[in-house]
Design an enzyme around this catalytic site. Structure first.
Site, PDB file in Angstrom:
ATOM      1  N   SER A  65       0.816  -1.185  -0.073  1.00 13.03           N
ATOM      2  CA  SER A  65       0.113  -0.004  -0.110  1.00 13.03           C
ATOM      3  C   SER A  65       0.800   1.363   0.098  1.00 13.03           C
ATOM      4  CB  SER A  65      -0.874  -0.151   1.200  1.00 13.03           C
ATOM      5  OG  SER A  65      -2.154   0.771   0.956  1.00 13.03           O
ATOM      6  N   HIS A  96      -7.570  -5.839  -0.990  1.00 18.99           N
ATOM      7  CA  HIS A  96      -6.153  -4.797  -0.526  1.00 18.99           C
ATOM      8  C   HIS A  96      -5.407  -5.680   0.734  1.00 18.99           C
ATOM      9  CE1 HIS A  96      -3.782  -1.196  -0.812  1.00 18.99           C
ATOM     10  NE2 HIS A  96      -4.034  -0.955   0.530  1.00 18.99           N
TER      11      HIS A  96
END
Length: 414
Positions: A253, A394
């Site tokens: 991320s 994610h």
């Protein structure tokens, strides 16, 4: 006052207009990778290194991530706090090391957790990477210490204080069994990712800190996190059981963005891995899919330098894009990973950036991504540029780590 209100309203509108429709991706032309600002076509690795690479590095430093300052006035010392030779049921030795950064007037303390396999007969390669919720979050071991900065970002009783709360992202035993060490640190130790805490970051130790207004190329959180990754490598140079010629950096991320920037600047990272890094990381901005420049550049505390704000809503006018960042890692190995449900990070844009970085690898006689078509789910590509897209959201999963280990094996000759 009216101008300020209008500016805020315009920015909010840009942030709200997030595109998840592939049919609405605009036609775009990527900035030239192998043509200099003077119009010279690059045809050799030497020309790339002497002419084009410095130009691109300057663009990313001056207009996106900020310029990493001279750190000669910031010293560091190390203090071994604990050493457990029976970690992970005897498979590993864990060390907890305090890194103390100081400019002679102010100091900042960070905690490094190093886990090294016990059964190795030679020096071992190592993965360097930040964790998000403290070293204590990466395993259930009750001897893992809490860092001081974590108390600044999470109130008492918050679930993030629970040991092992992100252990799924750190499959230590699988990594150790493959013969790799792990060096991890909480990213809040380097730059707390919460507004109002910049005085507790490493940037506060540098000359000129606090000057107003900030310079357009003033480094911010991503620049600091990248710098901190290199300071972990500095420490590893003194670890006799670690092979400092075989260091991989892995970031997820926002730390995937920082890992790429660290890997570009520090050639000691021989394998650079970006996981779900999206806008400002591996994804092409010009696709205008998922997170936008307006959105990512408005996050506080700031991740990017002030100059990057000029490209809010102007992705097509930006004179550089992320395929050029990935190319700056060459000739070292780079791996980009995506998740099919992580549309915010634009998996297709991540893949295409890696694909369009491939011509630089070709200059070195290396293999990039040869097709503009993405591979299917769970069909990793393992060349000098690697890529996979997996099922799910994610996150960093065991599947991701096993592929990272495969890629590192390939490039470290294991």
């Amino acid at each position: 006052m009216l101008i300020s209100m209008l500016t805020c309203a315009t920015l909010q509108a840009q942030q709200d207009q997030i595109n998840y429709d592939e049919s609405k991706v605009p036609d775009y032309v990527l900035p030239e990778l192998l043509v200099t600002s003077a119009g010279k076509t690059i045809t050799t690795a030497r020309q790339w290194e002497q002419l084009r690479r410095p130009e691109l590095l300057e663009l990313f430093a001056s207009q996106m991530y900020g310029r990493t300052p001279d750190d000669s006035g910031v010293g560091v010392s190390y203090e071994l706090l604990t050493e457990n030779t029976a970690a992970l049921g005897g498979k590993a030795t864990s060390k907890q090391v305090k890194l103390i950064f100081s400019n002679g007037q102010k100091k900042l303390e960070t905690l490094l957790l190093l886990v090294i396999p016990n059964n190795a007969t030679a020096k071992v390669p190592v993965f360097v990477g930040y964790n998000f919720k403290g070293n204590h979050s990466t395993m259930l071991d009750t001897t893992i210490l809490y860092s001081d900065n974590f108390a600044l970002v999470k109130e008492p009783g918050h679930p993030d204080w629970e040991r092992g709360c992100q252990a799924s992202r750190w499959p230590y035993e699988d990594i150790i069994d493959r013969g790799y060490a792990v060096a991890t640190m909480c990213y809040h130790d380097i730059f707390p990712d919460k507004p109002g805490l910049k005085d507790h970051s490493v940037v506060s130790l540098f000359k000129g800190y606090g000057a107003a207004p900030e310079a357009p190329d003033e480094w911010q959180a991503i620049g600091a996190w990248a710098w901190g990754s290199s300071r972990i490598v500095d420490y590893l140079a003194a670890e006799p059981r670690v092979d400092t010629g075989k260091i991989a950096i892995m970031g997820h991320s926002r730390q995937g963005k920082a890992a790429l920037w660290a890997g570009v600047q520090d050639t000691r990272f021989k394998v650079v891995i970006s996981n779900d890094s999206g806008e400002g990381g591996a994804a092409l901005s010009r696709r205008e899919y998922g997170e936008s420049i307006a959105r990512v550049s408005s996050i506080q505390p700031a991740w990017f330098c002030p100059a990057f704000n000029q490209y809010r809503g102007k992705e097509q006018e930006r004179p550089f894009d992320q395929h050029q960042l990935i190319a700056l890692v060459a000739p070292r190995a780079v791996y980009v990973a995506s998740a099919v449900e992580d549309r915010w990070a634009d998996p297709k844009g991540e893949y295409l950036a890696a694909y369009h970085a491939s011509p630089v690898y070709h200059l070195y006689g290396l293999k990039g991504l040869e097709s503009s078509e993405m591979p299917g789910l769970h069909a990793p590509i393992m060349k000098d540029i690697g890529y996979h897209i997996r099922a799910g959201k994610h996150d960093v999963t065991l599947y991701d780590w096993l592929r990272f280990l495969d890629f590192a094996d390939k490039h470290f000759g294991k």
